[in-house]
Design an enzyme around this catalytic site. Structure first.
Site, PDB file in Angstrom:
ATOM      1  N   GLY A 155       0.768  -1.246   0.000  1.00  0.00           N
ATOM      2  CA  GLY A 155       0.000   0.000   0.000  1.00  0.00           C
ATOM      3  C   GLY A 155       0.791   1.284   0.000  1.00  0.00           C
ATOM      4  O   GLY A 155       0.331   2.309  -0.488  1.00  0.00           O
TER       5      GLY A 155
ATOM      6  N   ASP B 170       0.830   3.266   4.295  1.00  0.00           N
ATOM      7  CA  ASP B 170      -0.209   4.034   3.619  1.00  0.00           C
ATOM      8  C   ASP B 170      -1.215   4.586   4.615  1.00  0.00           C
ATOM      9  O   ASP B 170      -1.557   5.758   4.589  1.00  0.00           O
ATOM     10  CB  ASP B 170      -0.911   3.193   2.530  1.00  0.00           C
ATOM     11  CG  ASP B 170      -1.425   1.848   3.027  1.00  0.00           C
ATOM     12  OD1 ASP B 170      -1.178   1.491   4.203  1.00  0.00           O
ATOM     13  OD2 ASP B 170      -2.084   1.137   2.237  1.00  0.00           O
TER      14      ASP B 170
ATOM     15  N   ASP C  56      -4.836   2.265  10.630  1.00  0.00           N
ATOM     16  CA  ASP C  56      -6.247   1.946  10.814  1.00  0.00           C
ATOM     17  C   ASP C  56      -6.430   1.345  12.212  1.00  0.00           C
ATOM     18  O   ASP C  56      -6.489   2.093  13.194  1.00  0.00           O
ATOM     19  CB  ASP C  56      -6.653   1.005   9.673  1.00  0.00           C
ATOM     20  CG  ASP C  56      -8.137   0.722   9.600  1.00  0.00           C
ATOM     21  OD1 ASP C  56      -8.922   1.681   9.671  1.00  0.00           O
ATOM     22  OD2 ASP C  56      -8.513  -0.449   9.469  1.00  0.00           O
TER      23      ASP C  56
ATOM     24  N   LYS D 161      -6.685   6.948  10.395  1.00  0.00           N
ATOM     25  CA  LYS D 161      -8.116   6.789  10.668  1.00  0.00           C
ATOM     26  C   LYS D 161      -8.263   6.485  12.168  1.00  0.00           C
ATOM     27  O   LYS D 161      -8.451   5.341  12.554  1.00  0.00           O
ATOM     28  CB  LYS D 161      -8.629   5.571   9.885  1.00  0.00           C
ATOM     29  CG  LYS D 161      -9.677   5.858   8.845  1.00  0.00           C
ATOM     30  CD  LYS D 161     -10.323   4.558   8.422  1.00  0.00           C
ATOM     31  CE  LYS D 161      -9.963   4.154   7.039  1.00  0.00           C
ATOM     32  NZ  LYS D 161     -10.590   2.882   6.637  1.00  0.00           N
TER      33      LYS D 161
ATOM     34  N   PHE E 286     -13.915   3.689   3.600  1.00  0.00           N
ATOM     35  CA  PHE E 286     -12.955   2.838   2.913  1.00  0.00           C
ATOM     36  C   PHE E 286     -12.410   3.596   1.707  1.00  0.00           C
ATOM     37  O   PHE E 286     -13.132   3.898   0.764  1.00  0.00           O
ATOM     38  CB  PHE E 286     -13.582   1.518   2.482  1.00  0.00           C
ATOM     39  CG  PHE E 286     -12.529   0.499   2.136  1.00  0.00           C
ATOM     40  CD1 PHE E 286     -11.899  -0.227   3.133  1.00  0.00           C
ATOM     41  CD2 PHE E 286     -12.146   0.306   0.817  1.00  0.00           C
ATOM     42  CE1 PHE E 286     -10.898  -1.140   2.831  1.00  0.00           C
ATOM     43  CE2 PHE E 286     -11.144  -0.607   0.497  1.00  0.00           C
ATOM     44  CZ  PHE E 286     -10.527  -1.333   1.508  1.00  0.00           C
TER      45      PHE E 286
ATOM     46  N   ASP F  22      -5.661  -0.080  -2.220  1.00  0.00           N
ATOM     47  CA  ASP F  22      -6.425  -0.890  -3.178  1.00  0.00           C
ATOM     48  C   ASP F  22      -7.770  -1.342  -2.630  1.00  0.00           C
ATOM     49  O   ASP F  22      -8.047  -1.290  -1.432  1.00  0.00           O
ATOM     50  CB  ASP F  22      -5.642  -2.156  -3.526  1.00  0.00           C
ATOM     51  CG  ASP F  22      -5.698  -3.197  -2.403  1.00  0.00           C
ATOM     52  OD1 ASP F  22      -5.445  -2.816  -1.237  1.00  0.00           O
ATOM     53  OD2 ASP F  22      -6.019  -4.362  -2.684  1.00  0.00           O
TER      54      ASP F  22
ATOM     55  N   ARG G 192      -5.076   1.175  -7.071  1.00  0.00           N
ATOM     56  CA  ARG G 192      -3.824   1.661  -6.476  1.00  0.00           C
ATOM     57  C   ARG G 192      -3.217   2.775  -7.317  1.00  0.00           C
ATOM     58  O   ARG G 192      -2.504   3.637  -6.812  1.00  0.00           O
ATOM     59  CB  ARG G 192      -2.791   0.521  -6.389  1.00  0.00           C
ATOM     60  CG  ARG G 192      -3.119  -0.574  -5.397  1.00  0.00           C
ATOM     61  CD  ARG G 192      -1.875  -1.435  -5.178  1.00  0.00           C
ATOM     62  NE  ARG G 192      -2.179  -2.738  -4.608  1.00  0.00           N
ATOM     63  CZ  ARG G 192      -2.261  -2.988  -3.310  1.00  0.00           C
ATOM     64  NH1 ARG G 192      -2.086  -2.014  -2.438  1.00  0.00           N
ATOM     65  NH2 ARG G 192      -2.520  -4.210  -2.872  1.00  0.00           N
TER      66      ARG G 192
HETATM   67  P1  5GP Z   1      -4.156  -1.718  10.407  1.00  0.00           P
HETATM   68  O1  5GP Z   1      -3.235  -2.856  10.739  1.00  0.00           O
HETATM   69  O2  5GP Z   1      -3.735  -0.385  10.954  1.00  0.00           O
HETATM   70  O3  5GP Z   1      -5.581  -2.050  10.720  1.00  0.00           O
HETATM   71  O4  5GP Z   1      -4.221  -1.685   8.854  1.00  0.00           O
HETATM   72  C1  5GP Z   1      -3.398  -1.029   8.061  1.00  0.00           C
HETATM   73  C2  5GP Z   1      -3.585  -1.593   6.657  1.00  0.00           C
HETATM   74  O5  5GP Z   1      -4.954  -1.858   6.355  1.00  0.00           O
HETATM   75  C3  5GP Z   1      -3.149  -0.564   5.675  1.00  0.00           C
HETATM   76  O6  5GP Z   1      -1.767  -0.688   5.403  1.00  0.00           O
HETATM   77  C4  5GP Z   1      -4.016  -0.861   4.477  1.00  0.00           C
HETATM   78  O7  5GP Z   1      -3.392  -1.849   3.681  1.00  0.00           O
HETATM   79  C5  5GP Z   1      -5.278  -1.433   5.050  1.00  0.00           C
HETATM   80  N1  5GP Z   1      -6.388  -0.445   5.155  1.00  0.00           N
HETATM   81  C6  5GP Z   1      -6.914   0.104   6.256  1.00  0.00           C
HETATM   82  N2  5GP Z   1      -7.903   0.965   5.972  1.00  0.00           N
HETATM   83  C7  5GP Z   1      -7.997   0.966   4.635  1.00  0.00           C
HETATM   84  C8  5GP Z   1      -8.843   1.677   3.705  1.00  0.00           C
HETATM   85  O8  5GP Z   1      -9.681   2.520   4.034  1.00  0.00           O
HETATM   86  N3  5GP Z   1      -8.631   1.395   2.390  1.00  0.00           N
HETATM   87  C9  5GP Z   1      -7.710   0.507   1.941  1.00  0.00           C
HETATM   88  N4  5GP Z   1      -7.609   0.317   0.640  1.00  0.00           N
HETATM   89  N5  5GP Z   1      -6.900  -0.179   2.780  1.00  0.00           N
HETATM   90  C10 5GP Z   1      -7.047   0.061   4.111  1.00  0.00           C
HETATM   91 MG    MG Z   2      -1.037  -2.012   4.016  1.00  0.00          MG
END
Ligand code: 5GP
Ligand code: MG
Length: 194
Positions: free
Chosen positions: A46, A105, A108, A136, A157, A164, A170
């Site tokens: 990402g 990227d 979350d 986020k 999202f 992606d 992407r």
């Molecule tokens: P975390 O481990 O913080 O939950 O997730 C991070 C990863 O989740 C990011 O690197 C990304 O790949 C994916 N991700 C989280 N939110 C989104 C979103 O709104 N859109 C997309 N495309 N990927 C997301």
């Molecule tokens: Mg990622």
């Protein structure tokens, strides 16, 4: 805009605003790492576009860089992640005593960056800072704050600029919100697009 896969994309951050935000971020990073050789580690897939823009702007600010990438993946069934994050491709550099900037990227739930930071800290780095294109905060499960954040976004999202949905979008040079039927398909299995 509606595409061949019937997803509806609504622009969220246009290209001009996106680059303005990243320039400001780079100014802060360049000031903080003045004179250091900075080890930039991008999380694939990402962050590929964000990392590419970031390093070119850092070059223009005369920050000397060493660049590598890491791939980690979280697994889950259906829309719920097990919360487990695994190493798929480790860095190939000796990071001992180096200042490291870990780039992703989007922050979350916090699981990915928390895992990746923990992993990197085992190298006995000189310092570790984290940098994300998007944050986020409302989705956080694991307490984690990034040192450098490009934009804070609501719980939507988003796709584009490296992010992606099922491998698609992407390549968009801007950030959009995607509205699809309830399903998961990005490389982020525990997030259900609305
Ligand atoms: P975390 O481990 O913080 O939950 O997730 C991070 C990863 O989740 C990011 O690197 C990304 O790949 C994916 N991700 C989280 N939110 C989104 C979103 O709104 N859109 C997309 N495309 N990927 C997301
Ligand atoms: Mg990622």
């Amino acid at each position: 805009m509606s595409d061949a896969h019937n997803a509806i994309l609504e622009p969220l951050i246009n290209e001009t605003d996106l680059h303005a935000g990243i320039s400001q971020l780079v100014d802060r990073i360049a000031d903080d790492f003045d004179g250091d050789e900075l080890y930039v580690i991008g999380l694939l897939r990402g962050s590929f576009m964000f990392t590419a823009d970031l390093v070119r702007l850092l070059y223009r600010r005369d920050v000397r860089l060493v660049i590598d990438f890491m791939t980690v993946a979280s697994y889950g069934s259906g829309t719920e992640s097990s919360g487990e994050v695994n190493m798929m491709r480790d860095v190939h550099l000796d990071l001992t005593d180096k200042p490291v900037l870990l780039v992703d990227d989007i922050l979350d739930t916090g699981r990915t960056l928390s895992f990746a930071s923990q992993h990197l800290s085992e190298f006995k780095l000189a310092s570790l800072k984290t940098c994300v294109f998007l944050d986020k905060p409302s989705r956080r499960v694991v307490p984690f704050e990034a040192d450098y954040v490009g934009f804070t976004v609501p719980d939507l999202f988003v796709v584009g600029y490296g992010l992606d949905f099922d491998g698609r979008y992407r390549e968009l040079p801007h950030l959009s919100v995607i509205q699809t039927p309830r399903s998961t398909g990005s490389d982020h299995p525990d997030h259900t697009p609305p």
